[in-house]
Motif scaffolding. Sequence first.
Motif: not given
Lengths: 379, 379, 379, 379
Positions: A7, A34, A36, A81
């Motif tokens: 994240k 990814q 976020v 994250i």
Amino acid sequence: MNKGKIKLGLIGGGPNSFIGIVHRIAAYMGEQYQLVGGVFDIDHASGIAFAEKLELDTSRAYESLEVFIEKELALPADERIEVVSILTPNFLHHSMAMKLVDAGFNVICEKPITITAAEAVELEQLVERKKVVFCLTHTYTGYPMVRQMKAMIAAGAIGKIQKVDAQYYQGWINPFIHDKDKRAQVWRLDPKKSGQSCCFGDIGVHAFNLIEYTTGLEVEKVLADIDTLYPDNPLDVDGTALIRTKDGVKGVICASQIATGEENNISIMVYGDKGGLKWEQENPTYLTYMQEGKPAQIFKPGNPYNAEFAQESTKIAPGHPEGLFDAMGNIYKGTALAIRGEKVREGAFPGVKDGVRGMKFIEAVLESNKQGQAWIEIK
Amino acid sequence: MNKGKIKLGLIGGGPNSFIGIVHRIAAYMGEQYQLVGGVFDIDHASGIAFAEKLELDTSRAYESLEVFIEKELALPADERIEVVSILTPNFLHHSMAMKLVDAGFNVICEKPITITAAEAVELEQLVERKKVVFCLTHTYTGYPMVRQMKAMIAAGAIGKIQKVDAQYYQGWINPFIHDKDKRAQVWRLDPKKSGQSCCFGDIGVHAFNLIEYTTGLEVEKVLADIDTLYPDNPLDVDGTALIRTKDGVKGVICASQIATGEENNISIMVYGDKGGLKWEQENPTYLTYMQEGKPAQIFKPGNPYNAEFAQESTKIAPGHPEGLFDAMGNIYKGTALAIRGEKVREGAFPGVKDGVRGMKFIEAVLESNKQGQAWIEIK
Amino acid sequence: MNKGKIKLGLIGGGPNSFIGIVHRIAAYMGEQYQLVGGVFDIDHASGIAFAEKLELDTSRAYESLEVFIEKELALPADERIEVVSILTPNFLHHSMAMKLVDAGFNVICEKPITITAAEAVELEQLVERKKVVFCLTHTYTGYPMVRQMKAMIAAGAIGKIQKVDAQYYQGWINPFIHDKDKRAQVWRLDPKKSGQSCCFGDIGVHAFNLIEYTTGLEVEKVLADIDTLYPDNPLDVDGTALIRTKDGVKGVICASQIATGEENNISIMVYGDKGGLKWEQENPTYLTYMQEGKPAQIFKPGNPYNAEFAQESTKIAPGHPEGLFDAMGNIYKGTALAIRGEKVREGAFPGVKDGVRGMKFIEAVLESNKQGQAWIEIK
Amino acid sequence: MNKGKIKLGLIGGGPNSFIGIVHRIAAYMGEQYQLVGGVFDIDHASGIAFAEKLELDTSRAYESLEVFIEKELALPADERIEVVSILTPNFLHHSMAMKLVDAGFNVICEKPITITAAEAVELEQLVERKKVVFCLTHTYTGYPMVRQMKAMIAAGAIGKIQKVDAQYYQGWINPFIHDKDKRAQVWRLDPKKSGQSCCFGDIGVHAFNLIEYTTGLEVEKVLADIDTLYPDNPLDVDGTALIRTKDGVKGVICASQIATGEENNISIMVYGDKGGLKWEQENPTYLTYMQEGKPAQIFKPGNPYNAEFAQESTKIAPGHPEGLFDAMGNIYKGTALAIRGEKVREGAFPGVKDGVRGMKFIEAVLESNKQGQAWIEIK
């Protein structure tokens, strides 16, 4: 959990940011991250709109770093994250990195790591204490042929190094520098925003980093002559630094932003007692290897004759050029491995140590020039 | 709704697929697409695992194209996959594209579009009837300097064209071709998997496409001499095609997979009565512009002197090389615009017409050779 | 007597002659020749003035070839001119060469050797009967790296040849060809002065010669498509020739004088089953050697790693470029050895056989085109 | 009398001399000189044999410089040698040049002009007093594109100069330098034969000369860091010099003989406020001209777009490379004009002033290094 994507949060790099798109693409490229959330813009509404455009959860488009840290820490660990890329103006890097590292986040930080060497050392100590992963994006170290160069030198392909020469020539400041009003408006020439140095801080340090990265040598002292071109311009736009390494190797680093017509001409040449290696960033898929008494050889990415490290840094068959985004992608991939706790090859991504070395180099350059071109040690 | 990302599905291109990673990165690059599902592998379990790794909803990792179509069509329009990239072996392109287009999906299709020209024409008609967006990934048209070349020729920079020359030389078949057993195992030399032609079908057609793409000329007839090197090898691995355009311009297309040592050497030279233009894929950031009686000029991406089309095809400042992934990314971006119904520049992505032209060219090459190097019209 | 310099005469090449200075410098370069006399100009007075300027004995500045031959033959053998360079307009080469050879002179002849293949064969037979040395100045064969290419191919460096490709692109006719009056005044487009072919006769034949010279292969048949660009222009200014050698190797020769912006872009690529070699005349000091699975190598003149033949063709240490004059100088040196009756390396200078081959090639090209691109054998 | 050829004598440069053949060919090239006699070898018999081989009057193959001067002065003025090329070992240049100039001969002298700056100044004064022509063969100034660079800078093509960078990298000493016995036998590393400096004396000074030649700027002071690599090696084999011109322009000169694998890599880059120019000796037919906001242009010799000075320095049509011999030939041609008392373009040949500047530069480099990299003025 190492299975899923990492994240990623961003600080800065929002709408219209050139560096933002470089980092986001680099993150997408290896399918390891990814995106976020983050602090995408000083203006919160604009940051939320940006998150919407990227189809992110807008509740994670925060109004400030402080809120970011507070809210993310409040989330369960597996939703939180894990790594934050800092893409803000130079003068904010240090304080933001300190806060994020202190809060336990892994960090990917744009260059320069800080404004002063002392700040960099402070950050280095914190990173070590907090045991987080810290990546400093010296992008050029991500090129496959730079990694091939590093691997070949380590394997003895050129023998004992006896001369290093790196150059970084640009001409972009030329249209602004000659007009008093214009140059006063260039943020890179404003010490408050840019830091102590313009040319060496922004580009000379890349050349320095490439030398230490590819050769493994440590620069011990420098003697530099820098040029502001106009007395009212407070920061350097050109200069040359003589260098000496701990092993007594001599070399030179040339940097300029008034090399009119040059775009992004960074190159490095390393010569040893058995051979030499040359690489240029604008033709990044060619590495020239010269050996005593033999025809020069041209190494290109994607070929099995390359070292494993270089091979891992290419995604495609030989003859299909990869470029700057791919280089940054390699650095993000290396960082991902470290975040996952996997085995990481030395050099897979530049770290806080590179940042400290770079800041010390910049300060030594400035000090040398201040003293009228004296030799200054990089401690 | 044009606001969000375009929902993308993939057929093929799963684990260990070289072309899969090219398409996924291209899709991520412009932040226009969201990968949602697909048929990632013949083996369903492996396809599901792949979806998991990419953190996709595994329920949309389907077991077959038929199931894909059925299930996606059953979803509400705003959840449904809007465009599907076909990355399967050559012989499947036609039937899959027909089914997807017929079901109303937009399609991004790897090259070759089909195995025969007749199939391509059939597909073209269906695409027109169904009014879907169809992109054929002739990747090289995505390079900024190829687009600059197209724009300059259209603007009259070289005047009336009087000579075209394109070349695509590779050497990759050389290690396999000389051994009877080895060459029998190369799938590209197997007509069942590869189609009617190896060298012209795979690479010669790229050179043909670059000519028509950059010049806007239409090749009217060809005369070709192709080489299988060994009598038991059913497919061409080398050849030269003489060409003539509707306007009477003569030219030549050289293609080879036995040009030992060459990696991916595709280049194009176009000469007019006022000047000439040259470009090479392995050095994609340089476009040479020659004018009668003047020094040659070197155009590079990212500069304001370039045409708008070329400028839009660069993401970064001058001197930072972009490569093949970026070229494919540009094609994906153009396709996204079309899918959103926005205004799309001519040439922003190759389409079904390029596929039809290419297949007709390939068949004309084969027929010409069969007839002992006769001129064959491309109808 | 082999001790002293060889006495050289010139026919043509007088004041303001571009080719004259090339030959004279080539003759001086190796210190093997002494320019003694000749027919320097159609105007005798101008020829005498030229001899004076060069501090030659003006009594040997003759008014015509006939007088030249008569007077020189009347001299004692050890005072007589031993070799004559023919630098007159194309249409005079054959008759002049016949007379000189018949009179027992050795001859160095500018290209083209004759206007027709039949004339070339006739000359060849006379040369054989008279046992004189005959050199045809295919200048490009004198470059060290062309000789290195020949030596490497002969030594098996690229294995069995499987593809040849040579190109000769110029743009010099472009400023004249588009205007009816201008093109009518270009002597190279006048069949009476230039011969049967312009583009293939003047430059295509060089590409043909380079192929046969470097590979040792013999081209068996050709299929050519040539272009006059305008119906009232009687001679070709562009074209492509497909070729096949006796051993079944396929290849292509591209030639153009309407490749606008090109200067003297002659290049050759030869691919075998073990490797490939590439050379370009405008960068004559680089020879690229590609091997299966290895980095390409760049051979440069003056290095001990080169073949003896190439080493003998350089006068200077590596890194000091030699050019066209030096290439012609090498051909003159080779011819001198032959005149002295010393051992001469194969390829040290092009001879009458190369002239015959070239004329047959040109005629085959023209015949192929006349028949609508049929295969024509070179007998 | 200006009509005939200039009578040339050589001191040194006899059998097996590399530099001898360069000078003789340069002299032949322009058809301005006639080699008449000289002191071809220390061994008189060998010198006579050499004269015989070149078909010279052996009575003018003298046993010593003293005899040469005495005997030539005894000849009538119109038979006498008018210019003498000095090609002896470095340490003899000064005394020989002094004697020849004092006797009224014009002189062409190999580099270095002398061993010390004081000697150079002494010679300069004598040359001025004696009003003879004195040429110092800084060969690289003879290249057409170097002259084009000089002409363009003078014409303001790059505006006010703001940065200069010249480099001269070779690797030839590498095979000798690492072995104590071998390096003791290299004459260039022996101060008695070579002079005070090896790397800067032999090659660094060429880079210095190219800067002053092309820009017209005068270097005012230098700061240099040089390297002998081993303590027992008395002379520099590598180094970098920071420079400042009278106008305050900063720059750098890099030189090395331990740049392993480099052949003769001398290059120069000059940047002004309107553009930049770059040239490399190993590709001497390309001059890159960069302008703010425009595509870079590639200038090549033989084209009418070049300055007159550059055009006069080419003997042949565009696209036919000329090299080092041709460059030296241009210098000989310029010198011939001066000897004949004709108008000579500034820069047509380097002179005694260039020699004085070079020696002062070398001594400043050595002094700077001795003082631990201090700034030393070039007075």
